[in-house]
Scaffold this active site. Structure first.
Site, PDB file in Angstrom:
ATOM      1  N   GLN A  16       0.815  -1.228   0.000  1.00 51.89           N
ATOM      2  CA  GLN A  16       0.000   0.000   0.000  1.00 51.89           C
ATOM      3  C   GLN A  16       0.844   1.272   0.000  1.00 51.89           C
ATOM      4  O   GLN A  16       0.400   2.301   0.515  1.00 51.89           O
ATOM      5  CB  GLN A  16      -0.931   0.045   1.213  1.00 51.89           C
ATOM      6  CG  GLN A  16      -2.143  -0.847   1.136  1.00 51.89           C
ATOM      7  CD  GLN A  16      -1.836  -2.318   1.305  1.00 51.89           C
ATOM      8  OE1 GLN A  16      -2.121  -3.124   0.413  1.00 51.89           O
ATOM      9  NE2 GLN A  16      -1.254  -2.678   2.413  1.00 51.89           N
ATOM     10  N   HIS A  17       2.088   1.204  -0.528  1.00 47.48           N
ATOM     11  CA  HIS A  17       2.888   2.435  -0.615  1.00 47.48           C
ATOM     12  C   HIS A  17       2.735   2.954  -2.030  1.00 47.48           C
ATOM     13  O   HIS A  17       3.599   2.774  -2.884  1.00 47.48           O
ATOM     14  CB  HIS A  17       4.349   2.130  -0.299  1.00 47.48           C
ATOM     15  CG  HIS A  17       4.531   1.573   1.084  1.00 47.48           C
ATOM     16  ND1 HIS A  17       5.665   0.911   1.472  1.00 47.48           N
ATOM     17  CD2 HIS A  17       3.730   1.589   2.174  1.00 47.48           C
ATOM     18  CE1 HIS A  17       5.539   0.533   2.749  1.00 47.48           C
ATOM     19  NE2 HIS A  17       4.380   0.923   3.183  1.00 47.48           N
ATOM     20  N   ILE A  18       1.605   3.614  -2.291  1.00 39.83           N
ATOM     21  CA  ILE A  18       1.205   3.958  -3.659  1.00 39.83           C
ATOM     22  C   ILE A  18       1.961   5.208  -4.078  1.00 39.83           C
ATOM     23  O   ILE A  18       1.631   6.308  -3.641  1.00 39.83           O
ATOM     24  CB  ILE A  18      -0.300   4.207  -3.729  1.00 39.83           C
ATOM     25  CG1 ILE A  18      -1.065   3.039  -3.077  1.00 39.83           C
ATOM     26  CG2 ILE A  18      -0.734   4.388  -5.177  1.00 39.83           C
ATOM     27  CD1 ILE A  18      -2.524   3.358  -2.794  1.00 39.83           C
TER      28      ILE A  18
END
Lengths: 480, 540, 171
Positions: B467-469
């Protein structure tokens, strides 16, 4: 030719003048002597340090420093039933503080409640307790306040109570009635530790200023010594030796732990007591704390009938999780059950059955005076505002919930805690929560409007005086 | 159309970075409005939801799904909101609610290592940042002071001032790992936005071990606290406002944001400057939705760069049983890591990585596995306690390079509000794969040093999404290959800025929040004419 | 509300006619769960469920209130659950199936009873009944997996203790 009289006069004048010159010279030297003495003498430095310790014991800081203000510069508003009383600047400032006070003036202020200008202090300054402080300790305190505190040249606001309470001279009468201005006299055959404890408790630590109830004239009721009293909305509990209502069931070690950390399994401090601990008591030596514990456990027991068992002995581990797990919240948040509120807000720290963390560092809520005492204001105030360390950056120990719970929810939760984990006779109402949330200045029960009473009383006294004067001075019938 | 709002700055998205950006602007005296697609929830609701969740390991399950502000949901079934165009899935989780996704994060608060800013020059891969580490340094410091970051000086990122707080106390399990891996590996305490003492009106950590999905006591900084700070500074926040289009004029100035309320009523908000802060998927989506005659490919997209260079930090991992009882689950979830593979000449050949040790309780995971294996009776309790006491897991946090083919586009499918869904195109290249292979050596050695048995590796070629977009709004000096300039301003639109992790041009091995926040503070500093921000004076 | 041990459960038969688990299990099962034999039961199906719960959970005693809620929950989720439980217990007794082989045996034989032990296990050990979108929680803190490690761990979201308390060796 100079006459004898003149010579005699000149001799006298010379003597006077030289005497004056000598005195002036002495005076001129004095400050530097004084300064040299204070600055360089090891014993003077020691006296200042000793005074510092005593000032901490007396917790001068807590009242004489405004929130975010400079130490001892005054300006803290103390809410009294008569209005705000502002603490004074007791730094050695010569323009705004007590820089010009002599030791005598300092002593008189501390012990008799009289300022250097002769005006009386209100007993918000607990001089009735400080009257017990010994001469040697007063001297050390003086040395600290003169030489160990930085001067602050800002005046504190003046206290203006409504008439007739702005007549400070009236305090002279009050003091006649209620002030015992003699320093503490040790009681023989009670031992050094007990006497030290009595000296501290009755004197510098001024415990009775909060923990002893007051009569209508706002003086401590000695017959109820340390039996518990309201300080504004907070309840300073019974700390007599009573086994149920007081400290009788506490060990000395538990009392020491409480005073030095603010918490034990039996009780956790918040509000004004946490201030007293954080600023003052936790800094006292272990021996002094032991002395206090020894003394407190000897204070004559005052028993509240409603405490049918020890206030730290109520409740047990339990939960109503079977009504919470798998159950949706009601659409009206004010209808959440106590168990749901406990689950959402309290259980994370106090654990699912209120049993606290493994070694009690996060306390259990049963066997805890927080829920064992019937005076529930403290419980509500702690739920609303949590517990902080006012002397350590106001660090959060327990968060407050005033922004996330309504009055109805706090009342539901409070009653749930008292029922499940405390004395089930204790009650919390939403009205009580609403008043406390707004910072209601007083404890529960009917409030006496002291200003009105005083003014009416003055009118009556005035009328009585007129009557007496009339009776004395009325025109008499001539004797035949 | 309902009454129209107006502000100096209109911020779209109330996540940690958007809210703190808004806060800084309001503190400088501007009128600031945040439009947030989702609703408000309070921390206690999330805590209660978690305990009543039948899928506790699904960290999205305590967070309500709002049909008027849909976000991806994968369990129990994929709701098909984030279309996976492949070839490799990008199943990112994010939360559309007031406060955004950092309601559930592990609070990692890393800085880049300086070479992360120059991997093209140094290693011939990726791109160089338009902002150097030294330029960003004071903004890193400010980010750490706002969030309350605890750490020690041994993680490879130079600093001028100390951390706001000492490192968080090390759990016993992590201490044993550190002691047994020394000197082969140096295990360090993570720098995290987690209180090791009372800070900023919040208590110190008390070890709830539920950082993901929720910290019950706010000992870790999160989007909810960022919103509170913004509102205390005078920011006006409008929840349930799903912005679906930014209107612009012929010159490219953004003039209005259009949003739907939950009943699909339309509202128009005007402002002088617009700041898109809606995470690395929703932000490019909004820009692509904001097409007009003048800008048929969407806003800031004249050169078709919006949404490209999609990146994450994928993870591979090894689970094994140690030969001593250490009991994960005591203290915070993610306390320690090995940072020695963040940089080096090897970056010419393969991806760098951090190695994270988990401290998440094994109890639920082991229970599920044992039930699936039919372990019943007294044996269940024995094996549960064994796993809870001994099971360890180490995972990689790998760098992914910016590839233009990895991108977020608009799908042909529409969501419940009639708006085209976001679509993820993603693959993981050989550079990253070689990094994962290299890490297997470390996995093996670590297990060996811990007396490990029952080694369970993730399958080769399979990665978890973290989820490190980032990357989709890449910042760069060349408009041909980037979306915003070094100040976060869209190349073609003078009153349009982007903040958030989307602007990050290369991912490094740095969990993205602090990078995104530092860049946002750098942006605000520029917007305000260099009058605020940075812990030291900054030459702009 | 957990019933006090002193108050009789009004849903159970009165003391004179109360039946104990011992009367509902065969000799083999009795050897598996000797401690549970004195547990009061309502009828054969309820008894079968309690016996299976005791076998699967391997626990010295099972909370009566929890058993009630799980039995109701599983019965609601699966029509005929009670009968299936009785059938499974009969199978275990007749074939003397070891708890550790139970699931494998049922799976290998593709028995229609195969899902049953998993459901009972998930309910007691994880506190969850049902699956997919219909799953719901019946226990978390009182789920047996939390109880089995409660001397060392708190369930997630519950504080371990004051700051730093996790640095010391657990046991």
């Amino acid at each position: 030719m100079i006459s004898h009289a003149k010579v005699a006069h000149m001799k006298t004048m010379t003597r006077l003048l030289s005497g004056l010159a000598l005195s002036l010279a002495a005076l001129a030297l004095c400050p530097s002597l004084e300064a040299r003495a204070a600055g360089t003498s090891a014993s003077d430095a020691q006296l200042v340090q000793q005074g510092k310790y005593l000032a901490i014991a007396g917790d001068c800081m807590a009242c004489h420093t405004a929130h975010g203000g400079k130490p001892f510069a005054g300006g803290l508003a103390l809410a009294s039933p008569l209005g705000n009383i502002y603490s004074t600047n007791i730094t050695p400032s010569k323009t705004a503080g007590i820089g010009n006070y002599t030791l005598e003036q300092f002593t008189r202020a501390l012990r008799a409640g009289v300022r250097a200008d002769g005006a009386h202090l209100y007993p918000a300054m607990p001089y009735t307790s400080y009257a017990q402080v010994s001469d040697a300790d007063v001297k050390a305190l003086y040395a600290y306040f003169m030489h160990g505190v930085a001067p602050v040249d800002t005046r504190a606001p003046e206290t203006k109570l409504p008439f007739p309470f702005d007549i400070r001279l009236a305090m002279a009468g009050w003091n006649l009635l209620f002030l015992d201005d003699q320093p503490y006299k040790p009681v023989p055959d009670k031992g050094e530790l007990w006497n030290r404890g009595a000296y501290l408790v009755r004197g510098l630590a001024h415990c009775s200023a909060c923990h002893t109830p007051r009569n209508t004239l706002m003086a401590e009721d000695a017959s109820q010594d340390l039996g518990g009293a309201y300080v504004g909305p907070w309840y300073a509990p019974n700390i007599t030796s009573d086994a149920n209502s007081g400290l009788g069931g506490w060990s000395e070690q538990e009392i020491i732990e409480y005073l030095s950390t603010g918490h034990t399994a039996k009780a956790q401090a918040s509000g004004p007591m946490m201030e007293a601990i954080d600023f003052s008591l936790r800094h006292l030596s272990n021996n002094d704390l032991k002395a206090i514990a020894v003394y407190l456990k000897s204070v004559p027991a005052i028993h509240e009938a409603a405490d049918t068992k020890a206030v730290f002995d109520w409740g047990s581990a339990s939960d109503k999780l079977d009504t919470v797990r798998g159950a949706a919240w009601p659409s009206n948040p004010d209808q959440m059950t106590g168990a749901q509120l406990y689950d959402a807000h309290c259980a994370s720290c106090h654990q699912a059955q209120a049993q606290g963390s493994f070694k009690g560092g996060l306390p259990a809520l049963f066997h805890n005076t927080a829920t064992g005492r019937l005076q529930t204001n403290n419980l509500v105030l702690t739920i609303l505002d949590g517990i902080h360390l006012p002397a350590q950056g106001n660090g959060v120990v327990m968060p407050g919930f005033r922004d996330v719970m309504s009055d109805a929810q706090v009342a539901t939760l409070g009653n749930y805690l008292m029922q499940a984990y405390g004395n089930p006779a204790g009650k919390v109402t939403a009205e009580q929560v609403a008043a406390l949330r707004k910072g209601a200045p007083a404890g529960p029960g009917p409030q006496v409007d002291l200003v009105l009473v005083a003014r009416v009383g003055l009118v009556i006294a005035g009328l009585v005086l007129l009557l007496i004067l009339y009776l004395i001075f009325r025109p008499r019938r001539r004797r035949a | 159309m309902a009454e129209s709002l107006n502000a100096d700055y209109v911020v779209i998205g109330s996540g940690l970075i958007g809210s703190l950006t808004a806060m800084k602007l309001a503190q400088a005296g501007a009128s600031v409005l945040i439009l947030e697609a989702g609703p408000r929830y309070s921390r206690d609701q999330i805590v209660a939801n978690f305990r009543n969740s039948p899928r506790r390991s699904d960290w999205m399950s305590p967070y309500p799904f709002s049909p008027w502000a849909p976000h991806p949901v994968y369990k129990p079934e994929d709701n098909g909101y984030l279309i996976q165009a492949g070839p490799y899935p990008y199943p990112a989780e994010y939360i559309r609610m007031v406060g955004g996704t950092t309601w559930h994060w592990a609070a990692h608060a890393w800085r880049n290592v300086p070479n992360d800013h120059r991997i093209h020059t140094l290693y011939g891969v990726g791109v160089d940042w338009p902002v150097s580490y030294d330029e960003l340094e004071p903004f890193y410091q400010e980010a750490e002071e706002i969030m309350g970051v605890s750490g020690a000086d041994n993680t490879g990122s130079p600093r001028k001032k100390p951390f706001p707080m000492e490192p968080v106390a090390e759990p016993y399990a992590m201490r044993r790992i550190r002691e047994r891996l020394d000197p082969a590996y140096k295990v360090v305490t993570n720098t995290t936005a987690r209180n090791s003492r009372p800070y900023d009106g919040r208590p110190a950590c008390v070890g709830n071990n539920s950082c993901q999905p929720i910290c019950p006591v706010d000992a870790q900084f999160n989007g909810g606290r960022a919103v509170a700070k913004a509102e205390a500074a005078g920011v006006k926040l409008v929840p349930n406002a799903n912005v679906y289009k930014l209107e612009s004029d012929a010159k490219g100035r953004v003039v209005a944001a259009l949003y739907y309320d939950p009943n699909k009523g339309t509202h128009r908000v005007t402002g002088k400057t617009f700041i898109v802060a809606a995470n690395g998927i929703e932000s490019p989506r909004l820009l692509l939705l904001s097409s007009s005659d003048k800008f048929p490919k969407g806003l800031a997209n004249a050169r078709d760069m919006v949404g490209r260079h999609l990146m994450d930090h994928p993870s591979t991992s090894l689970t094994f049983d140690a030969d001593e009882d250490v009991w994960l689950g005591r203290g915070p979830q993610s306390p320690s890591s090995i940072n020695t593979m963040r940089d080096g000449d090897f970056r010419k050949e393969h991806a760098p990585y951090r190695l994270d040790f988990t401290n998440i309780s094994r109890v639920d995971g082991a229970t599920t596995a044992l039930i699936a294996a039919g372990v019943y009776g007294a044996e269940f309790k024995r094996r549960l306690r064994y796993s809870a006491a001994r099971e360890l897991n180490v995972k990689t946090v790998l760098e992914v390079l910016p590839h233009p083919e990895n991108r977020i586009t608009l799908s042909a499918q529409k969501d419940g509000m009639g708006i085209p869904k976001p679509e993820a195109h993603y693959f993981i290249d050989e550079y990253t794969h070689k990094g994962a292979i290299r890490a297997l050596d470390d996995f093996r050695r670590i297990a060996e040093l811990m007396g490990g048995t029952n080694l369970r590796y993730t399958r080769d070629g399979e990665y978890a999404n973290n989820q490190h977009i980032c990357g989709t709004l890449s910042m760069g000096n060349d408009p041909a290959t980037s979306v915003v300039d070094k100040w976060g301003r869209a190349h073609d639109h003078e009153n349009l800025y982007m903040v958030g992790t989307g602007v990050i041009p290369t991912a490094g091995t740095c969990n993205s929040t602090e990078n995104g926040l530092a860049l946002a503070l750098h942006t605000v500093h520029h917007i305000l004419g260099g009058q605020s921000g940075g812990s030291a004076s900054v030459q702009s | 509300m957990h019933e006090s041990a002193r108050q009789p459960d009004p849903s159970l038969p009165s003391t004179r006619r109360r039946r104990l688990l011992a009367g509902f299990v065969g000799a083999y099962t009795a050897t598996l769960v000797p401690w549970a034999l004195a547990q009061p039961v309502k009828n054969g199906q309820h008894g079968a469920f309690l016996a299976l719960s005791a076998i699967i959970a391997g626990r010295q005693s099972l909370d009566a209130g929890m058993a009630e809620r799980i039995f109701k929950g599983l019965s609601a989720e699966q029509p005929g659950f009670a009968d299936a439980a009785a059938a499974l217990l009969k199978l275990v007794d007749e074939r003397k199936i070891d708890p550790m082989h139970l699931q494998q045996t049922l799976d290998d034989e593709k028995s229609p009873l195969a899902p049953l032990p998993r459901k009972i296990a998930t309910a007691w050990l994880l506190g969850v009944i049902g699956s997919g979108a219909n799953a719901r929680v019946v226990a978390y803190e009182h789920a047996l997996n939390a109880q089995f490690v409660a001397d060392v761990l708190k369930p997630p979201t519950y504080a371990y203790g004051p700051y730093g308390s996790w640095t010391r060796k657990p046991l």
